[in-house]
Every structure is written in C-alpha cells, then in structure tokens.
Design an enzyme around this catalytic site. Structure first.
Site, short mmCIF file in Angstrom:
data_model
loop_
_atom_site.label_atom_id
_atom_site.label_comp_id
_atom_site.label_asym_id
_atom_site.label_seq_id
_atom_site.Cartn_x
_atom_site.Cartn_y
_atom_site.Cartn_z
N GLY A 161 -105.87 -54.11 21.41
CA GLY A 161 -105.21 -55.11 22.24
C GLY A 161 -104.30 -54.56 23.33
N ASP A 208 -99.86 -55.49 22.14
CA ASP A 208 -100.16 -56.65 22.98
C ASP A 208 -99.22 -57.81 22.68
OD1 ASP A 208 -101.28 -57.09 20.47
OD2 ASP A 208 -103.28 -57.61 21.21
N ASP A 214 -96.24 -60.76 16.64
CA ASP A 214 -96.32 -62.08 15.99
C ASP A 214 -95.48 -62.02 14.72
OD1 ASP A 214 -97.11 -64.61 15.26
OD2 ASP A 214 -99.19 -64.11 14.88
N PHE A 268 -102.77 -70.22 20.30
CA PHE A 268 -103.47 -68.94 20.22
C PHE A 268 -103.88 -68.55 21.64
CE2 PHE A 268 -106.82 -65.90 19.33
CZ PHE A 268 -106.19 -65.13 18.35
P1 IMP Z 1 -98.59 -59.29 13.68
O1 IMP Z 1 -98.83 -58.11 12.78
O2 IMP Z 1 -98.58 -60.59 12.96
O3 IMP Z 1 -97.37 -59.11 14.58
O4 IMP Z 1 -99.87 -59.42 14.59
C1 IMP Z 1 -100.02 -58.71 15.72
C2 IMP Z 1 -101.45 -58.71 16.14
O5 IMP Z 1 -102.07 -59.98 15.91
C3 IMP Z 1 -101.56 -58.48 17.61
O6 IMP Z 1 -101.67 -57.12 17.91
C4 IMP Z 1 -102.79 -59.24 17.99
O7 IMP Z 1 -103.93 -58.40 17.82
C5 IMP Z 1 -102.88 -60.36 16.99
N1 IMP Z 1 -102.40 -61.65 17.54
C6 IMP Z 1 -101.28 -62.35 17.21
N2 IMP Z 1 -101.18 -63.50 17.90
C7 IMP Z 1 -102.27 -63.53 18.70
C8 IMP Z 1 -102.75 -64.47 19.69
O8 IMP Z 1 -102.17 -65.52 19.99
N3 IMP Z 1 -103.92 -64.13 20.29
C9 IMP Z 1 -104.62 -62.99 20.03
N4 IMP Z 1 -104.21 -62.10 19.13
C10 IMP Z 1 -103.05 -62.36 18.47
MG MG Z 2 -106.03 -58.26 18.04
#
Ligand code: IMP
Ligand code: MG
Length: 185
Positions: free
Chosen positions: A43, A103, A106, A155
């Site tokens: 990403g 990227d 979240d 999303f």
């Molecule tokens: P986390 O570990 O929950 O912070 O997730 C991070 C990863 O989830 C990011 O690097 C993205 O690949 C994916 N992600 C989270 N939200 C989105 C979104 O709205 N669109 C696309 N990918 C997302």
């Molecule tokens: Mg991803």
C-alpha cells in the site's frame, strides 16, 4: 472518475500539496540524521515514491511486507510479517533513523507489530509516517508522527490503497461504492 468510486475524497492536486509539506518537514527534522524510509508493502509504494522525491536530504529506502486485510474490508486483527525480516533488513536498519511509511493507519495493529520487529534490529530511532489516519479509538498506543490526511468512516481506495488488490493505481483517493464489496463478501 472510475465507475466503482462513489466520491473523490482527496484529489491529485491536494495530495501533491500535502505530500510536499510532509517531505519538507521530514527534510528539516532529519537534516543531520541517517534517514531510511521503510515502506510497508504494498500500500505504501505510491506515497513513498512521491514522498521521497520531496525530501531534499540524503535518504535511503527499504521495504517489508505486512498483511492484515486479505480480501475483506475489515482488518483481521492478525498481522503477518515475513520471517526473513532480520536477514533481509538487518543491515539497512541497525543504527539508522527509521521512518515507517504506511498507506493508512486504521486499528494500527499492523504498524504496532512492525515497529516491535524493527526495534529488535536496534535502529537509532523509529517514527511513523502515515498517508492517512483513520480517527478511531485504538487498543494500541500508536499515533503517526507525520500524516497527510484524516478520515472517519468509509472504505477508501486509490493512491496505493486497494480493495482485493485493485484500485491501487488511481491517482486520487476515493470512497469505494458499497455495492462493490457487498457483492463479493
Ligand atoms: P491496521 O493494521 O488496522 O492499521 O490496518 C492497516 C492496513 O489496513 C493498511 O495498511 C491498509 O492496507 C488496510 N486498510 C485499512 N483501511 C483501509 C481502507 O479504507 N482502504 C484500503 N485499505 C485499508
Ligand atoms: Mg492493504
């Protein structure tokens, strides 16, 4: 606009401007440091490649793979990291000033796991640069040191962000139409 996109959130021009500001700030903060930008694949590639060209001090780049989403729009909570991290990245990280480039932040589960692993390689410092931060309550104690944009719900795809590996090539960030992911999930 791509027909799977409901609405553009951040345009190419807005993105370019924000990335330039972050690059300038990083260039000032890391003037006398040994900077390595470490991109989380896949990403971060679009953001990292634009960001590095706005940085006007010496810097290196490295990449690692981490996955948490699979083909879903919900974080799985489980983070997979490559087990060759030490052999593949050790030399590039030990003693260096690391900025992890992601990227979107979240739940932050991915970056938390990555940061713990990177710490084991004894860098001089570690900071976080996220293209986008989703403003939610998190279970882990992690916030970005640098970021371009904030979002709440929805999303999003584009500028490196994917849904089931698609849409990474869109030059803007947009909200994916709900029917696209409810059809498959
Ligand atoms: P986390 O570990 O929950 O912070 O997730 C991070 C990863 O989830 C990011 O690097 C993205 O690949 C994916 N992600 C989270 N939200 C989105 C979104 O709205 N669109 C696309 N990918 C997302
Ligand atoms: Mg991803």
């Amino acid at each position: 606009m791509n027909s799977s996109i409901e609405k553009i959130l951040f345009s190419e021009d807005e993105i370019r401007e924000k990335v330039k500001q972050i690059g300038k700030k990083i260039s000032e903060d890391y003037k006398d440091k040994d900077l390595v930008l470490v991109g989380i694949l896949k990403g971060s590639v679009v953001f990292l490649s634009d960001l590095m060209r706005t940085i006007d001090i010496n810097c290196k780049i490295a990449f690692l793979t981490a996955k948490s989403y699979g083909n879903s729009t919900m974080s799985s909570g489980k983070v997979e990291l490559e087990d060759t991290l030490k052999t593949s990245l050790g030399e590039e990280i030990t003693g260096k000033d690391i900025i992890l480039v992601e990227d979107i932040l979240d739940t932050a589960a991915t970056l938390y796991a990555v940061r713990e692993k990177i710490k084991e390689l004894n860098p001089a410092s570690i900071k976080i640069c996220a293209f986008i931060e989703r403003n939610i309550k998190r279970n882990v104690d992690l916030t970005p040191d640098y970021k371009c944009f904030d979002i709440q719900d929805g999303f999003i795809v584009g500028y490196g962000l994917d849904y089931a590996q698609n849409y990474r090539n869109l030059p803007y960030v947009g909200i994916l139409k709900r029917e696209i992911y409810t059809k498959i999930n």
